[in-house]
Design an enzyme around this catalytic site. Structure first.
Site, PDB file in Angstrom:
ATOM      1  N   GLY B  49       0.830  -1.229  -0.071  1.00 11.64           N
ATOM      2  CA  GLY B  49      -0.130  -0.022  -0.031  1.00 11.64           C
ATOM      3  C   GLY B  49       0.866   1.338   0.180  1.00 11.64           C
ATOM      4  O   GLY B  49       0.122   2.637   0.128  1.00 11.64           O
ATOM      5  N   GLU B  77       2.977 -10.419  -9.978  1.00 19.97           N
ATOM      6  CA  GLU B  77       2.066 -10.480  -8.647  1.00 19.97           C
ATOM      7  C   GLU B  77       0.585 -10.505  -9.118  1.00 19.97           C
ATOM      8  O   GLU B  77      -0.114 -11.323  -9.187  1.00 19.97           O
ATOM      9  CB  GLU B  77       2.251  -9.358  -7.698  1.00 19.97           C
ATOM     10  CG  GLU B  77       1.828 -10.142  -6.382  1.00 19.97           C
ATOM     11  CD  GLU B  77       2.798  -9.187  -5.207  1.00 19.97           C
ATOM     12  OE1 GLU B  77       3.782  -9.590  -4.808  1.00 19.97           O
ATOM     13  OE2 GLU B  77       2.131  -8.138  -4.975  1.00 19.97           O
ATOM     14  N   GLY B 295      -8.586  40.123  16.758  1.00 22.62           N
ATOM     15  CA  GLY B 295      -8.674  41.128  15.512  1.00 22.62           C
ATOM     16  C   GLY B 295      -7.827  40.418  14.368  1.00 22.62           C
ATOM     17  O   GLY B 295      -7.417  41.257  13.431  1.00 22.62           O
ATOM     18  N   GLU B 320     -10.861  28.030   9.393  1.00 22.98           N
ATOM     19  CA  GLU B 320     -11.649  28.444  10.787  1.00 22.98           C
ATOM     20  C   GLU B 320     -13.201  28.578  10.519  1.00 22.98           C
ATOM     21  O   GLU B 320     -13.966  28.141  11.297  1.00 22.98           O
ATOM     22  CB  GLU B 320     -11.034  29.380  11.587  1.00 22.98           C
ATOM     23  CG  GLU B 320      -9.839  28.803  12.286  1.00 22.98           C
ATOM     24  CD  GLU B 320      -9.189  29.914  13.266  1.00 22.98           C
ATOM     25  OE1 GLU B 320      -9.652  31.010  13.216  1.00 22.98           O
ATOM     26  OE2 GLU B 320      -8.540  29.416  14.035  1.00 22.98           O
TER      27      GLU B 320
END
Lengths: 109, 508
Positions: B49, B77, B295, B320
């Site tokens: 992976g 494989e 601010g 945010e």
């Protein structure tokens, strides 16, 4: 040296018995390939006389045939019939193990 | 920048290089100083992976698409069908490549059953014959063997496989191909390869990792060995983009070669410009640090306004608050975001920080900057995006982002929330204070039972700036920095000012 190009050794007798189709992949007349071919012929004559067909494929001459049986290593023996397909890789020098690998019961012991 | 002269050889690695072929994988050329060499074998080792097969497929696909170099893919494989399905999403049309005789599979996938036995001596001549015939059929320049670990499983005797693989690879090397082989490893940090012999048959070794770090997965690539060539050391982050495949973010190869501009532009707040000695430098990075509610977002809003008034395009990435919230806030300060957006001058992207890894965030920002070409960039806030990432990873993200923005000559403002309401510095500040050009502090100060907001320019690279601390107010028209400086007080940055004795005496 034995001629190796797609050599067929078919011998017919007792049609009731199970037939064997074998294929041996080699690449040129290398010692390993020749050893495998000689060993294989000897075992067949001893234990499968008249019941087998043997096809020898030289990948130097017919490289495209390697894909069909997913061949990576040389020499490789493929038992096509009876099914399931079995593969034996190597020069086949150990008779007992080869016979077990092919699931072949010795005729005379 | 004169002060960033590195060693000459490192600045000009081409002088020490063996001829290399571009892989076409984004970022790989940077970390390998040019790509992979012809006539040599490169091993990619990684846990399951980690992206080995994707890397290999991308290597071939990019070769075809970008350099018209046909390739042969030998799979040990996965079946050809599975492989095609697994990489379908990346947009590499393997069927088409095959049809055009640019890509050929050699299906050497061996099944693990009891029907195959090994007895006696053998070699892999058949495999070599198949590979050679495929190579000559498409006139391949690139070859992938994925993954050779299966051979060791299948044939069991590692010494024979090692010898045989060596023969196969030598033959391919003589054909001057670029050869990539993959192999598994069991641990992210441990022996290079599972059978312990794979790395010895390769000239170069790459390691792909998929490491769990602070409950987040982080992919990295490391060049462990690169015979006869310089390469960057250590782990480099990469991402697997669902559409484009692997993209490496080459951090250690970033160089401080940006030009620095003498031109100044407005911060959007004239008194602040004055404090900074005439505005921000056009391509600088500014950090606004302050506690919650001091601010910071307002300052960003004014920064955007300043850009708009100057006819610039601004990209605003918010981690945010939502778009709607931001628009409403701005409106409260007399700034009309929707108008700017309609004019095509503002792009607001509100993103949930946990929605992607830092590397992905970085790539998204880079993509937006490259496509939309803003001259100003605002990010609110670094603190939000720092959540859940390791210190090192976050620093790398910042370095990559700032150097990218500088290269693009984008004026950027970042905000950072200090953890304390009054005084103190935050962890983020210590990370990034050396990376940013200017730092503006917003602080609360308590005086006679009232909370005052104060602002000061802590650092302004390459310019004079006032060292005074000013009080400011916020109203419906934005930020108002007062003329009155806190010159009678001490300890303001600590949050608890006191009237200093010296001034007291002077006053009397």
């Amino acid at each position: 040296m034995v001629k190796t190009n797609k050599k067929k050794a078919v011998k017919k007798s007792s049609p009731a018995a199970e037939r064997w189709e074998l294929r041996l992949y080699i690449a040129g007349n290398t010692p390993k390939s020749m050893t495998a071919l000689e060993n294989l012929k000897r075992y067949c004559e001893e234990h499968l006389r008249g019941l087998y067909s043997l096809e020898v494929i030289d990948l130097l001459i017919q490289p495209q045939l390697a894909a069909g049986d997913q061949i990576l290593a040389i020499p490789t023996l493929v038992r096509k019939v009876p099914v399931p397909i079995r593969k034996i890789i190597g020069d086949l020098s150990n008779e007992e193990r080869v016979l077990v690998g092919l699931n072949l019961r010795p005729l005379k012991k | 920048m004169a002060k960033t002269k590195a060693l000459l050889t490192l600045d000009n690695p081409t002088s020490l290089m063996i001829p290399k072929v571009k892989t076409g994988i984004k970022g790989f050329e940077e970390i390998s100083y040019g790509g992979l060499p012809r006539g040599r074998t490169t091993l990619i080792s990684g846990s399951s992976g980690s992206g080995k097969t994707i890397f290999s497929c991308q290597f071939l696909a990019a070769g075809i698409l970008q350099f018209d170099e046909p390739g042969v893919f030998i799979t040990f494989e996965e079946s050809v069908e599975d492989l095609k399905n697994n990489v379908k999403s990346f947009g590499w049309d393997i069927d088409k490549f095959e049809k055009n005789n640019k890509w050929l599979f050699v299906d050497a996938s061996v099944s693990f059953n009891n029907e195959t036995k090994v007895m006696g001596d053998y070699d892999l001549k058949a495999l070599l014959i198949r590979i050679e015939s495929a190579i000559s059929k498409v006139k391949a320049k690139r070859v992938v063997l994925d993954s050779i670990g299966s051979l060791f499983h299948y044939f069991q005797d590692p010494s024979i496989i090692r010898r045989e693989l060596f023969k196969v690879l030598s033959t391919l090397k003589r054909k001057k191909l670029v050869i990539l082989i993959t192999s598994e490893r069991l641990e992210e940090y441990g022996v290079v390869s599972r059978f312990g012999v794979e790395e010895y048959i390769a000239d170069n070794v790459l390691i792909l990792r998929n490491v769990l770090e602070n409950e987040k997965r982080r992919r990295t690539i490391e060049i462990l060995k690169y015979r006869g060539s310089l390469h960057s050391m250590g782990e480099q982050s990469f991402v697997i983009d669902p559409q484009k495949g692997i993209e490496i973010i080459p951090l250690t190869r970033l160089q401080l070669t940006q030009n620095s501009s003498e031109k100044r532009v407005s911060s959007g707040n004239p008194p602040l410009d004055k404090m900074c000695g005439g505005g921000f430098f056009k391509d600088s990075i500014i950090l606004v640090s302050g506690a919650t509610g001091t601010g910071k977002t307002l300052m960003v809003t004014e920064f955007i306004k300043g850009g708009f008034e100057n006819g610039e395009k601004v990209l605003f990435v918010a981690y945010e608050e939502s778009r709607e919230q931001l628009i409403r806030n701005a409106k409260g300060w007399g700034v009309d975001f929707p108008k700017m957006e309609k004019a095509g001058k503002l792009l607001i992207k509100a993103v949930y920080p946990e929605s992607a890894s830092l590397e992905e965030h970085l790539l998204r920002i880079q993509l937006m900057v490259e496509e939309w070409k803003p001259t100003r960039f605002a990010l609110d806030s670094l603190t939000a995006i720092e959540r859940g990432s390791s210190k090192k990873n976050f620093r790398e993200f910042l370095i990559a982002l700032t150097s990218f923005l500088k290269k693009k000559e984008v004026l950027a403002i970042f905000t950072s929330t200090s953890s304390n309401i009054v005084g103190g510095t935050s962890v983020t500040d210590s990370h990034i204070s050396t990376i940013t050009d200017s730092i503006i502090l917003l602080r609360y100060a308590e005086l006679y039972g009232n909370i005052h907001r104060v602002i000061t320019v802590l650092k302004m690279r390459g310019s004079l700036h006032t060292k005074n601390i000013f009080e400011f107010d916020i109203d419906a028209n934005g930020m108002h920095i007062g003329h009155k400086q806190f010159d009678r007080m001490s300890g303001i940055l600590g949050g608890l000012p006191f009237v200093s004795d010296r001034n007291e005496e002077e006053k009397e």
